[in-house]
Design a protein around this motif. Structure first.
Motif, mmCIF file in Angstrom:
data_model
loop_
_atom_site.group_PDB
_atom_site.id
_atom_site.type_symbol
_atom_site.label_atom_id
_atom_site.label_comp_id
_atom_site.label_asym_id
_atom_site.label_seq_id
_atom_site.Cartn_x
_atom_site.Cartn_y
_atom_site.Cartn_z
ATOM 1 N N LEU A 190 32.754 37.508 31.102
ATOM 2 C CA LEU A 190 32.457 39.234 31.158
ATOM 3 C C LEU A 190 32.357 39.331 32.543
ATOM 4 N N ALA A 191 32.348 38.233 33.919
ATOM 5 C CA ALA A 191 33.032 38.831 35.412
ATOM 6 C C ALA A 191 34.407 38.766 35.639
ATOM 7 N N GLN A 192 34.720 39.114 34.644
ATOM 8 C CA GLN A 192 36.231 39.645 34.448
ATOM 9 C C GLN A 192 36.339 40.592 33.769
ATOM 10 N N HIS A 193 35.835 41.164 33.363
ATOM 11 C CA HIS A 193 35.599 41.916 31.545
ATOM 12 C C HIS A 193 35.094 43.476 32.567
ATOM 13 N N ASN A 194 35.467 44.653 32.375
ATOM 14 C CA ASN A 194 35.342 45.916 32.391
ATOM 15 C C ASN A 194 33.894 45.980 31.789
ATOM 16 N N CYS A 195 32.765 46.199 31.942
ATOM 17 C CA CYS A 195 31.211 46.003 31.021
ATOM 18 C C CYS A 195 31.048 47.845 30.692
ATOM 19 N N LEU A 196 30.730 47.902 30.088
ATOM 20 C CA LEU A 196 30.257 49.690 29.674
ATOM 21 C C LEU A 196 29.131 49.486 29.585
ATOM 22 N N LEU A 197 27.793 50.028 30.425
ATOM 23 C CA LEU A 197 26.232 50.280 30.578
ATOM 24 C C LEU A 197 25.910 51.400 30.218
ATOM 25 N N TYR A 198 24.485 50.882 29.962
ATOM 26 C CA TYR A 198 23.844 51.798 29.846
ATOM 27 C C TYR A 198 22.160 52.177 30.612
ATOM 28 N N ILE A 199 22.634 53.447 31.041
ATOM 29 C CA ILE A 199 21.927 53.496 32.251
ATOM 30 C C ILE A 199 20.373 54.485 31.179
ATOM 31 N N SER A 200 19.634 54.007 31.611
ATOM 32 C CA SER A 200 17.765 55.921 31.316
ATOM 33 C C SER A 200 17.187 55.814 32.669
ATOM 34 N N GLY A 201 17.714 56.692 32.184
ATOM 35 C CA GLY A 201 17.065 57.710 33.923
ATOM 36 C C GLY A 201 17.943 57.096 35.613
ATOM 37 N N THR A 202 17.570 56.453 36.245
ATOM 38 C CA THR A 202 17.828 55.491 37.326
ATOM 39 C C THR A 202 18.431 54.848 37.385
ATOM 40 N N THR A 203 17.299 53.971 36.291
ATOM 41 C CA THR A 203 17.714 52.748 36.061
ATOM 42 C C THR A 203 19.082 52.224 35.262
ATOM 43 N N VAL A 204 19.809 51.305 35.357
ATOM 44 C CA VAL A 204 21.106 50.787 34.730
ATOM 45 C C VAL A 204 20.769 49.395 34.041
ATOM 46 N N ARG A 205 20.889 49.572 33.055
ATOM 47 C CA ARG A 205 20.009 48.535 32.193
ATOM 48 C C ARG A 205 21.864 47.279 32.187
ATOM 49 N N ASP A 206 22.035 46.489 33.236
ATOM 50 C CA ASP A 206 22.964 45.689 33.318
ATOM 51 C C ASP A 206 22.772 44.305 33.174
ATOM 52 N N GLU A 207 21.185 43.602 33.478
ATOM 53 C CA GLU A 207 21.786 42.687 33.180
ATOM 54 C C GLU A 207 21.554 41.819 31.552
ATOM 55 N N TRP A 208 21.941 41.166 30.925
ATOM 56 C CA TRP A 208 22.651 40.808 29.973
ATOM 57 C C TRP A 208 22.333 39.235 30.046
ATOM 58 N N THR A 209 21.431 39.172 29.012
ATOM 59 C CA THR A 209 21.097 38.009 28.252
ATOM 60 C C THR A 209 21.428 37.118 27.484
ATOM 61 N N PHE A 210 21.408 36.415 27.758
ATOM 62 C CA PHE A 210 22.471 35.035 26.167
ATOM 63 C C PHE A 210 21.807 34.361 25.915
ATOM 64 N N ARG A 211 21.919 33.900 24.474
ATOM 65 C CA ARG A 211 21.023 32.735 24.691
ATOM 66 C C ARG A 211 21.667 31.377 23.489
ATOM 67 N N LYS A 212 21.699 29.902 23.771
ATOM 68 C CA LYS A 212 22.391 29.005 22.777
ATOM 69 C C LYS A 212 21.657 28.144 22.330
ATOM 70 N N GLY A 213 21.644 28.472 21.477
ATOM 71 C CA GLY A 213 20.401 27.124 21.868
ATOM 72 C C GLY A 213 18.665 27.063 22.957
ATOM 73 N N THR A 214 18.368 26.031 23.281
ATOM 74 C CA THR A 214 17.624 26.445 24.351
ATOM 75 C C THR A 214 17.900 27.035 25.269
ATOM 76 N N ALA A 215 19.686 27.330 25.520
ATOM 77 C CA ALA A 215 20.288 27.221 26.615
ATOM 78 C C ALA A 215 20.326 28.908 27.024
ATOM 79 N N THR A 216 19.413 29.886 28.327
ATOM 80 C CA THR A 216 19.256 30.918 28.996
ATOM 81 C C THR A 216 20.934 31.052 29.736
ATOM 82 N N THR A 217 21.677 32.063 28.984
ATOM 83 C CA THR A 217 22.265 32.331 30.564
ATOM 84 C C THR A 217 22.502 34.349 30.660
ATOM 85 N N LEU A 218 22.107 34.194 32.505
ATOM 86 C CA LEU A 218 21.522 35.856 32.123
ATOM 87 C C LEU A 218 22.701 36.319 33.554
ATOM 88 N N ILE A 219 23.736 36.866 32.984
ATOM 89 C CA ILE A 219 24.492 37.241 33.857
ATOM 90 C C ILE A 219 24.673 39.181 34.164
#
Length: 296
Positions: free
Chosen positions: A184-213
């Motif tokens: 996803l680092a190579q892609h244009n991501c459309l982001l949700y904002i709440s006030g001045t806060t940008v929700r740009d931290e996306w957490t993915f889980r696969k099995g017991t592994a967690t990846t935060l991008i």
């Protein structure tokens, strides 16, 4: 102020023909009935009944007061009948509040079915994206996507709220399809904002592994449906509540990406109503209808 109860007791005395018989009908002691009559006469400053050992006779004032007291009796009987009708059959005005996306996509089509089942119900739908004050705005039921913390409200869960990573086929044809969260680092991501806060931290889980991008992109919006429209137009990749884009996923307008990974779910969809000891039948029935039909 005159007591309606004392007026009703006075009417019962006249109807029964004696204080003792009125007490029996009312299920209380004779002394209680006598005190209530005496208090009513004291409040009015006039005698209503001439009492002898054999009979009760109304005074002129008593005759006039009796007519009004009997009207109160009839009104109380009518109130009991009205209350019984509203608790025995689904009827009355029902005010419902709902966020715009859920209202337009899911709730509005069901209102016709509900009113066909219950033709004595008159529904007013308030479609707004703000949190309505249920008591101040006389809302009977609100649909909310939130974890409930207000103890004055009752929440009934209608559906879970999973989130999905989506993009349009046109965007994927142009920019390629990500195979892992790191892509996803190579892609244009459309982001949700709440006030001045940008929700740009996306957490993915696969099995017991967690990846935060940390997603990056050139479009930010404070509305989920606007993000969905932007994704449908091929602007980029975004994370949305599945409920918002279920039709687009089903039709192929949007494609779910990284299906082997799980995103953190959003707050559940709930039916919320003010906490009441005597919940109207119309409200109980509507909430049960939503639990059975909405999102199913």
């Amino acid at each position: 102020m005159l007591s309606p109860q004392h007026l009703a007791t006075f009417s019962a005395i006249v109807s029964a023909g004696s204080i003792s018989k009125a007490a029996t009908r009312l299920g209380c002691g004779k002394s209680v009935v006598s005190r209530q009559l005496a208090k009513l006469e004291a409040d009015l400053g006039a005698r209503l009944i001439q009492r002898t050992t054999r009979r009760l006779t109304l005074t002129e004032v008593g005759e006039a007061v009796l007519l009004e007291a009997q009207q109160i009796d009839r009104s109380l009987a009518n109130v009991e009948q009205i209350s019984g009708q509203f608790q025995q059959e689904v009827r009355g005005r029902l005010r419902v509040a709902c966020p715009r996306p859920l209202g337009q996509r899911y709730l509005v089509p069901l209102l016709t079915a509900f009113t066909q089942q219950h033709p004595l119900v008159e529904i007013t739908l308030v479609v707004e994206d703000r949190l309505t004050d249920l008591v101040a705005e006389q809302i009977d039921v609100a649909i909310r996507v939130a974890h409930m913390e207000d103890s004055t409200l009752v929440a009934r869960k209608l559906a879970p709220n999973p989130r999905v990573l989506v993009a349009a086929p046109a965007y994927l044809a142009r920019a390629g399809t990500p195979r892992t969260p790191a892509d996803l680092a190579q892609h244009n991501c459309l982001l949700y904002i709440s006030g001045t806060t940008v929700r740009d931290e996306w957490t993915f889980r696969k099995g017991t592994a967690t990846t935060l991008i940390r997603a990056t992109g050139n479009i930010r919006m404070n509305d989920g449906m606007a993000l969905a429209a932007s994704a449908c137009a091929g602007a980029g990749i975004t994370v949305l509540d599945r409920l918002l884009v279920e039709p687009e996923l089903a039709s192929g307008v949007l494609v779910e990406l990284l299906p082997d990974y799980r995103l953190a779910a959003g707050p559940p969809v709930c039916a919320v109503y003010p906490a009441r000891k005597w919940l109207p039948l119309k409200t109980k029935t509507f909430v049960a209808f939503l639990q059975e039909r909405l999102f199913n």
